[in-house]
Design a protein around this motif. Sequence first.
Motif, short mmCIF file in Angstrom:
data_model
loop_
_atom_site.label_atom_id
_atom_site.label_comp_id
_atom_site.label_asym_id
_atom_site.label_seq_id
_atom_site.Cartn_x
_atom_site.Cartn_y
_atom_site.Cartn_z
N THR A 1 23.81 49.42 30.82
CA THR A 1 25.11 50.07 30.67
C THR A 1 26.20 49.16 31.25
OG1 THR A 1 24.81 51.22 32.77
CG2 THR A 1 24.10 52.37 30.78
N LEU A 2 27.46 49.55 31.07
CA LEU A 2 28.57 48.72 31.54
C LEU A 2 28.57 48.49 33.05
CD1 LEU A 2 31.51 49.90 29.25
CD2 LEU A 2 30.47 47.64 29.32
N PRO A 3 28.31 49.51 33.89
CA PRO A 3 28.26 49.23 35.33
C PRO A 3 27.20 48.20 35.69
CG PRO A 3 28.49 51.58 34.97
CD PRO A 3 28.25 50.97 33.62
N LEU A 4 26.08 48.19 34.99
CA LEU A 4 25.05 47.20 35.26
C LEU A 4 25.50 45.80 34.85
CD1 LEU A 4 21.80 49.10 34.17
CD2 LEU A 4 22.90 48.99 36.41
N VAL A 5 26.25 45.73 33.75
CA VAL A 5 26.79 44.44 33.30
C VAL A 5 27.77 43.89 34.34
CG1 VAL A 5 28.24 43.31 31.58
CG2 VAL A 5 26.44 44.87 30.85
N VAL A 6 28.65 44.76 34.83
CA VAL A 6 29.63 44.33 35.85
C VAL A 6 28.90 43.86 37.11
CG1 VAL A 6 31.49 45.09 37.37
CG2 VAL A 6 31.44 45.83 34.98
N SER A 7 27.86 44.60 37.49
CA SER A 7 27.10 44.22 38.68
C SER A 7 26.43 42.87 38.52
CB SER A 7 26.05 45.29 38.98
OG SER A 7 25.22 44.90 40.07
N SER A 8 25.87 42.61 37.34
CA SER A 8 25.20 41.33 37.11
C SER A 8 26.19 40.18 37.14
CB SER A 8 24.47 41.36 35.77
OG SER A 8 25.38 41.44 34.68
N LEU A 9 27.41 40.41 36.65
CA LEU A 9 28.43 39.36 36.69
C LEU A 9 28.86 39.08 38.14
CD1 LEU A 9 30.72 40.50 33.73
CD2 LEU A 9 29.24 38.49 33.76
N LEU B 1 32.50 37.86 26.36
CA LEU B 1 31.72 38.15 25.15
C LEU B 1 30.59 37.15 24.97
CD1 LEU B 1 34.61 39.07 22.67
CD2 LEU B 1 33.07 40.63 23.87
N ASP B 2 30.81 35.91 25.37
CA ASP B 2 29.76 34.89 25.26
C ASP B 2 28.65 35.11 26.28
OD1 ASP B 2 31.09 33.65 23.19
OD2 ASP B 2 32.12 32.20 24.49
N MET B 3 29.00 35.59 27.46
CA MET B 3 28.03 35.73 28.55
C MET B 3 27.23 37.02 28.49
SD MET B 3 30.33 34.32 31.73
CE MET B 3 29.09 34.80 32.94
N THR B 4 27.79 38.06 27.87
CA THR B 4 27.14 39.37 27.88
C THR B 4 27.13 39.97 26.48
OG1 THR B 4 29.22 40.56 28.31
CG2 THR B 4 27.98 39.79 30.22
N ASN B 5 26.25 40.93 26.30
CA ASN B 5 26.23 41.73 25.07
C ASN B 5 27.06 42.98 25.34
OD1 ASN B 5 25.73 42.98 22.66
ND2 ASN B 5 23.51 42.79 22.76
N LEU B 6 28.38 42.78 25.35
CA LEU B 6 29.29 43.85 25.77
C LEU B 6 29.25 45.04 24.82
CD1 LEU B 6 31.38 44.34 28.05
CD2 LEU B 6 33.14 43.62 26.42
N GLY B 7 29.13 44.78 23.53
CA GLY B 7 29.10 45.87 22.56
C GLY B 7 27.92 46.79 22.77
#
Length: 268
Positions: free
Chosen positions: A218-226, A57-63
């Motif tokens: 989107t969420l897949p892009l967030v996972v990819s960036s992590l 939650l600190d690293m990404t804007n998950l919401g």
Amino acid sequence: MRKLTTMVVHLFLISASAISLFPFIWMLMGMTNSSTDILKGKFSFGSMFMENVHKLLDMTNLGAAFWNSSVIAIVGTVGTLLLSSMAGYGFEVYQSKGKSRLFGLLMLSMMMPFAAVMIPLFRMFSNMGLLNTPMAVILPSITTAFMIFFFLQNTKSFPRELLQAGRVDGLSEWRLFTKIYMPTMKPTYAAAAIITFMSYWNNFLWPLIALQTQDKRTLPLVVSSLASSYNPDYGIIMVAIVITTLPSVFIFFLLQKQFVQGMLGSVK
């Protein structure tokens, strides 16, 4: 002999199920462990779950990412079901001279790889001012040859007597479609909804190109960036993957019965 055959079949199915479930079980265990434990191959639950969640939650804007994925998947699925079912219904129910040729061209489009149309799509949406919006992701997939073909094949088993009875009662063509066809084809819609929702939810390549700011990801892009960071934290990545996976799992189990009926082409 028959009991032995049954036992072998059951053992095979249990083994196949275990192999299929292993990645998901390992992912659930991984999200409760630290990155170091995961790299060591620890295969048990740990105590780092809440810490991994807080870091994520600190690293990404998950919401925002979850909202973006939800809007694209839900709006895209509804639009695809409506337009593709109308096209499949029209191809099967109505007769015209050029119908077979048009359908042949539509099927031919399935052979074209997406990489061949990425640049034209990018330029087209750029000229329309739709880049970095949900519509840029939704519109290219809102009708697909496969989904139109899927509805057309299932419409072949649709009882035409219902349409004839509706026309005798004075129903318009639109009301025939919405009041008779759509309720009758619920299993087909359920199967198509699962396939389409998962396609939109897990879409990666085109959103990566079309969504250009962090707040639109989107969420897949967030996972990819992590996962592509210099020093990835695998515990955080596992949490993000589980969150990304759960909506698809929920939709599948919610519509599982109708999905099987729809894939078998049943009409009720």
